[in-house]
Design a protein around this motif. Structure first.
Motif, mmCIF file in Angstrom:
data_model
loop_
_atom_site.group_PDB
_atom_site.id
_atom_site.type_symbol
_atom_site.label_atom_id
_atom_site.label_comp_id
_atom_site.label_asym_id
_atom_site.label_seq_id
_atom_site.Cartn_x
_atom_site.Cartn_y
_atom_site.Cartn_z
ATOM 1 N N SER A 1 6.031 17.855 40.474
ATOM 2 C CA SER A 1 4.755 17.987 40.714
ATOM 3 C C SER A 1 4.637 18.840 38.982
ATOM 4 N N PRO A 2 3.511 17.994 38.742
ATOM 5 C CA PRO A 2 3.492 18.065 36.990
ATOM 6 C C PRO A 2 2.661 19.970 37.082
ATOM 7 N N ARG A 3 3.566 20.742 36.388
ATOM 8 C CA ARG A 3 2.616 22.097 36.402
ATOM 9 C C ARG A 3 2.394 22.441 35.396
ATOM 10 N N ARG A 4 2.561 22.046 34.327
ATOM 11 C CA ARG A 4 1.776 22.258 33.062
ATOM 12 C C ARG A 4 1.261 20.888 32.762
ATOM 13 N N ILE A 5 0.529 20.981 31.300
ATOM 14 C CA ILE A 5 0.710 19.906 30.690
ATOM 15 C C ILE A 5 0.009 20.040 29.288
ATOM 16 N N PHE A 6 0.521 20.349 28.227
ATOM 17 C CA PHE A 6 1.185 20.221 27.058
ATOM 18 C C PHE A 6 0.297 19.459 26.373
ATOM 19 N N ALA A 7 -1.431 19.355 25.386
ATOM 20 C CA ALA A 7 -1.616 18.216 25.626
ATOM 21 C C ALA A 7 -2.465 18.239 24.002
ATOM 22 N N ASN A 8 -2.505 17.142 22.833
ATOM 23 C CA ASN A 8 -3.527 17.179 21.940
ATOM 24 C C ASN A 8 -3.388 18.687 20.863
ATOM 25 N N ALA A 9 -1.442 19.077 20.804
ATOM 26 C CA ALA A 9 -1.231 19.432 19.618
ATOM 27 C C ALA A 9 -0.611 19.022 18.986
ATOM 28 N N HIS A 10 -0.813 17.471 19.013
ATOM 29 C CA HIS A 10 0.239 16.358 17.533
ATOM 30 C C HIS A 10 -0.575 14.950 17.465
ATOM 31 N N THR A 11 -0.751 15.372 15.548
ATOM 32 C CA THR A 11 -1.271 14.475 15.423
ATOM 33 C C THR A 11 -0.441 13.448 15.091
ATOM 34 N N TYR A 12 0.727 13.559 15.303
ATOM 35 C CA TYR A 12 1.857 12.449 14.697
ATOM 36 C C TYR A 12 2.535 12.306 16.290
ATOM 37 N N HIS A 13 4.064 11.365 15.662
ATOM 38 C CA HIS A 13 4.149 11.192 16.853
ATOM 39 C C HIS A 13 5.725 12.493 17.541
ATOM 40 N N ILE A 14 5.923 12.648 18.644
ATOM 41 C CA ILE A 14 6.407 13.642 18.640
ATOM 42 C C ILE A 14 8.114 13.236 19.247
ATOM 43 N N ASN A 15 9.074 13.783 18.042
ATOM 44 C CA ASN A 15 10.291 12.883 18.592
ATOM 45 C C ASN A 15 11.168 13.809 18.976
ATOM 46 N N SER A 16 10.945 15.241 19.580
ATOM 47 C CA SER A 16 11.700 15.949 19.703
ATOM 48 C C SER A 16 11.172 18.019 20.446
ATOM 49 N N ILE A 17 11.914 17.869 21.509
ATOM 50 C CA ILE A 17 11.213 19.057 22.157
ATOM 51 C C ILE A 17 13.048 20.067 22.459
ATOM 52 N N SER A 18 12.799 21.156 22.237
ATOM 53 C CA SER A 18 14.256 22.129 22.546
ATOM 54 C C SER A 18 13.431 23.397 22.655
ATOM 55 N N ILE A 19 14.007 24.175 24.026
ATOM 56 C CA ILE A 19 14.013 24.927 24.567
ATOM 57 C C ILE A 19 14.538 26.295 24.021
ATOM 58 N N ASN A 20 13.600 27.371 23.710
ATOM 59 C CA ASN A 20 14.501 28.602 23.501
ATOM 60 C C ASN A 20 15.694 29.539 24.271
ATOM 61 N N SER A 21 16.150 29.601 23.591
ATOM 62 C CA SER A 21 16.883 30.925 24.350
ATOM 63 C C SER A 21 16.217 31.792 25.056
ATOM 64 N N ASP A 22 15.254 32.363 24.374
ATOM 65 C CA ASP A 22 15.042 33.055 25.309
ATOM 66 C C ASP A 22 13.961 32.684 26.748
ATOM 67 N N TYR A 23 14.301 31.473 26.359
ATOM 68 C CA TYR A 23 13.762 30.395 28.291
ATOM 69 C C TYR A 23 12.368 30.258 28.384
#
Lengths: 314, 461
Positions: free
Chosen positions: B167-189
């Motif tokens: 199930s989708p718990r969060r949707i993070f939208a409308n923050a990127h004008t250009y194409h997303i190439n990477s996501i990276s989770i911080n070590s603080d989790y």
């Protein structure tokens, strides 16, 4: 070429384009360097031209191809053979902007001879070019005041003199209407050049005949002249823009608000990045005949006046 | 046990292959990302059709000591749907560009998946019991006639067939004008970054209506744009440090403590160009397609078109190691430019890290350090950083026998082709391996061809 894994016979002589890269300073291999550069330039243009995706093209790819074209342009500029190449470089539509999809039909006929200007590079010296490359670079149709002109307008080649005189005078008229400082400079240069050539009495008569004179000149503009003059007319509104303007102009949503009936100066100043094709579409309500993107030259002169009014914001 | 460096080279054997058999590849089935979770028990793939398929490793069978558990389908769900951008009259692809797993905190698993524009946090949970014996409802859910209810009872949980729900718990939208190439989770989790061609944003996993822009390389005048962001990653240990790579072959390391907008890098990693290799395509082949920190965080690896480079974070002016992936392509760059292969984005990965081995090793060369990346013709390459040996293997159904060691491949660049070698001109450039993943702890690798997922294991004795 590289295929799906089909075997081919071992070729003794490698394709001249592949193999060891030649430096431009090598004597006999300068030709193959030039050939390689030419091919890469053409390939790059084709990539920008022909890409009609349903989704947005990759910005990274576009930037890398554009950098390639710029580098080659720089090299050619330094070698003194920029101008005919510049014609080809001005033509591609911006794959990123809204104009791209509408502009494509207007430029599609230009896609076929992307090699045409390059032929001039290899075979013909600049002076004997029929294509009015000098005109294309020196065109000062009224566009954004922010765009800088590369240099003062140059005197035309003798062969084109008869046509250029009326054409350049038409340009003068149009330029006088434009408030742009760059075109003002060009007007000064043109009139200075014109004055030095023409009789004083002629130039005095020129001015009062302003509008009717410009109309006949403009009808000549619209007539399909031989060579690349059609390119001049259709890209006339874009000649002040470099390749980069077209590729990377920010998407201007004010266009969607533009109402030709309310030609405020604000709208006029934002009209600059609009392609010829976009203008044709806005003119559609004014025209009794339907204007199709592939036949931009069959417009009425009245429609041309409308364009000028809108651009000038008067 | 990974085997001490030097003596024991890993012997890779075919284990499994997932996906359709026929050569006719459906566009939606093209695999676009592969990622193991932190324990290695789960293996997720994303495809061009916007689907995520998660495989789960079987619990090791004590009697079957000769192989590790197999991976079987655990959950399949549609993560992203195609959208339409009405302003630009362009489609937004549903293709999954990246999947990143969150470390497990409770019974459920969480992952982030992203397409070009929108990132989603998915919760994958198991349900193996259900309540039975309601007072007001029948077993099938219909409400009972209240007049027939004469007794009360307490519903109880009874076992049911395992059901895995996403199930989708969060949707993070409308923050990127250009194409997303990477996501990276911080070590603080708690936070993560998302990078597009020109900007990098910082998010909090709980907050979807706000994100902070931490890098912006968009020029005021777009005509001056000559460089884009190609990849970004958080440092594995330092929660204020991240890197991003560019299309000009540079990597910038930024510290978020320095300023709110990290437009000025703390370190700039760039190797000066080799003048003898200069060509029209120098810039394009220097464009970095992937960047990955080592587990320790001391090194990072970058992949450009022809090579893999290892950088020491303490040395900015050149990489400490460079490995050639397919140098024989250097003379073919013009053709590869024409057919667009030169823009292929190959990823790279480090081998897993066994903390025990690392802790008890007296010198670093005892710790196995291998990097892997893909190539064409369904070949993939591995470079052992300790022994300096490399190997080329092929992902194909012809090597189907489990526990049979894969035969190394060799490409013949020019001249006489030896037996079993493949000439450069025979390579199939439509068969490219862009995505590979290494189990975080064991010698199990997942290699994605166009539409198939291969799993290889080392030969256990």
């Amino acid at each position: 070429m590289l295929g799906k894994g089909g075997k081919r016979k071992f070729d003794e002589h490698e394709d001249g384009l592949e193999g060891k890269v030649v430096s431009p300073t090598d004597g006999p291999s300068k030709v193959s360097y030039t050939l390689q550069r030419q091919t890469i330039f053409n390939i790059s243009l084709m990539k920008l031209y022909n890409h009609r995706p349903l989704t947005e093209p990759s910005l990274q790819k576009t930037v890398l191809i554009n950098n390639m074209l710029r580098r080659i342009q720089e090299e050619l500029k330094q070698e003194g053979s920029l101008r005919p190449m510049f014609v080809a470089a001005s033509q591609p539509a911006d794959p990123l902007s809204d104009n791209f999809r509408e502009a494509q039909p207007a430029f599609s006929h230009l896609a076929s001879p992307p090699l045409l200007p390059t032929d001039f590079v290899s075979t013909m010296p600049l002076e004997s070019c029929l294509t009015p490359a000098s005109l294309l670079e020196d065109d000062t149709f009224c566009t954004s005041p922010a765009v800088q002109h590369d240099g003062p307008t140059k005197p035309p080649p003798p062969a084109l003199q008869p046509v250029k005189d009326s054409f350049s005078s038409a340009l003068d008229e149009i330029e006088e209407l434009c408030p742009a400082p760059t075109s003002a400079e060009a007007v000064a240069a043109e009139t200075a050049a014109g004055d030095s050539k023409a009789q004083p009495s002629e130039s005095n008569i020129h001015k009062p005949e302003g509008l009717p004179e410009s109309r006949t000149a403009e009808s000549k503009l619209m007539d399909p002249l031989p060579g690349n003059f059609e390119i001049t007319a259709s890209t006339g509104f874009l000649t002040d823009l470099t390749l980069d303007d077209i590729l990377f102009a920010d998407i201007d949503t004010s266009m969607y608000d533009f109402d030709p009936c309310t030609s405020a100066t604000g709208a006029a100043s934002k009209m600059a990045p609009v392609s010829a094709d976009e203008l044709l579409k806005t003119l559609a309500p004014y025209s009794s005949q339907p204007v199709t993107p592939n036949q931009p030259f069959k417009m009425d002169l009245t429609e041309l006046d409308h364009i000028m009014e809108v651009l000038v914001g008067s | 046990f990974l085997g001490a460096g030097g003596g024991n080279d890993i012997q890779w054997c075919f284990s499994q292959v997932k996906g359709a058999v026929d050569d006719d590849v459906a566009e939606a089935d093209i695999i676009s990302t592969v990622e193991f979770n932190h324990s290695g028990e789960l293996l997720a793939t994303g495809d061009k059709g916007g689907r995520v398929v998660i495989f789960q490793q079987e619990q090791e069978n004590k009697t079957q000591s000769h192989s590790r558990g197999e991976y079987n389908v655990y959950s399949t769900f549609q993560s992203h749907e195609p959208e339409f951008d009405y302003l630009k009259s362009l489609e937004i692809e549903e293709k999954i560009n990246k999947i990143r797993w969150l470390p497990q905190k409770n019974a459920a698993q969480f992952l982030l998946s992203t397409n070009d524009k929108t990132i989603k946090l998915w919760k994958i949970s198991e349900r193996d019991k259900r309540p039975e014996g309601y007072n007001l409802k029948e077993e099938d859910g219909r409400y009972r006639d209240p007049t027939t209810v004469t007794t009360l009872r307490v519903p109880v949980f009874r076992p049911m067939d395992l059901m895995v729900e996403a199930s989708p718990r969060r949707i993070f939208a409308n923050a990127h004008t250009y194409h997303i190439n990477s996501i990276s989770i911080n070590s603080d989790y708690e936070t993560y970054l998302s990078a597009d061609d020109l900007r990098i944003n910082l998010w909090h996993l709980e907050i979807t209506d706000r994100s902070f822009n931490i890098v912006d390389i968009k020029p005021a005048n777009m005509e001056e744009l000559t460089e884009v962001i190609t990849a970004a990653e958080f440092h594995p240990n330092s929660c204020s440090t991240f890197v991003y790579s560019s299309s000009k072959g540079t990597i910038r390391l930024c510290d978020m403590r320095a300023s709110a907008l990290c437009d000025r890098h703390s370190k700039l990693f760039e190797e000066p160009e080799d003048p003898s290799n200069r060509s029209f395509f120098s810039e394009i082949i220097s464009s970095i397609s992937d960047v990955k920190f080592s587990h320790s965080g001391r090194y990072m690896m970058t992949r450009d078109y022809l090579s893999v480079k290892i950088w020491d974070l303490n040395m900015e002016n050149r990489p400490v190691e460079t490995y050639q992936v397919h140098e024989y392509l250097r003379s073919k760059l013009c053709s590869l430019y024409e057919n667009d292969c030169i823009f292929d984005k190959f990823e790279c990965c480090w081998n897993g890290s066994d903390r025990q081995v690392e802790f008890f090793s007296l010198c670093t060369s005892d710790i196995p350090s291998i990097v892997m990346t893909g190539s064409y013709n369904n070949f993939f390459r591995m470079f052992d950083r300790n022994t300096k040996r490399d190997i080329t293997l092929e992902a194909s159904r012809e090597n189907n026998k489990p526990r049979t060691v894969l035969k190394p491949r060799k490409v013949c660049a020019s001249g006489k082709r030896k037996k079993d070698e493949i000439s450069v001109d025979s390579l199939d450039f439509n068969k490219k391996i862009l995505h590979t993943a290494w189990h975080p702890k064991e010698n199990i690798i997942a290699v994605a061809t166009t539409n198939n997922l291969y799993i290889f294991q080392d030969k256990m004795n």
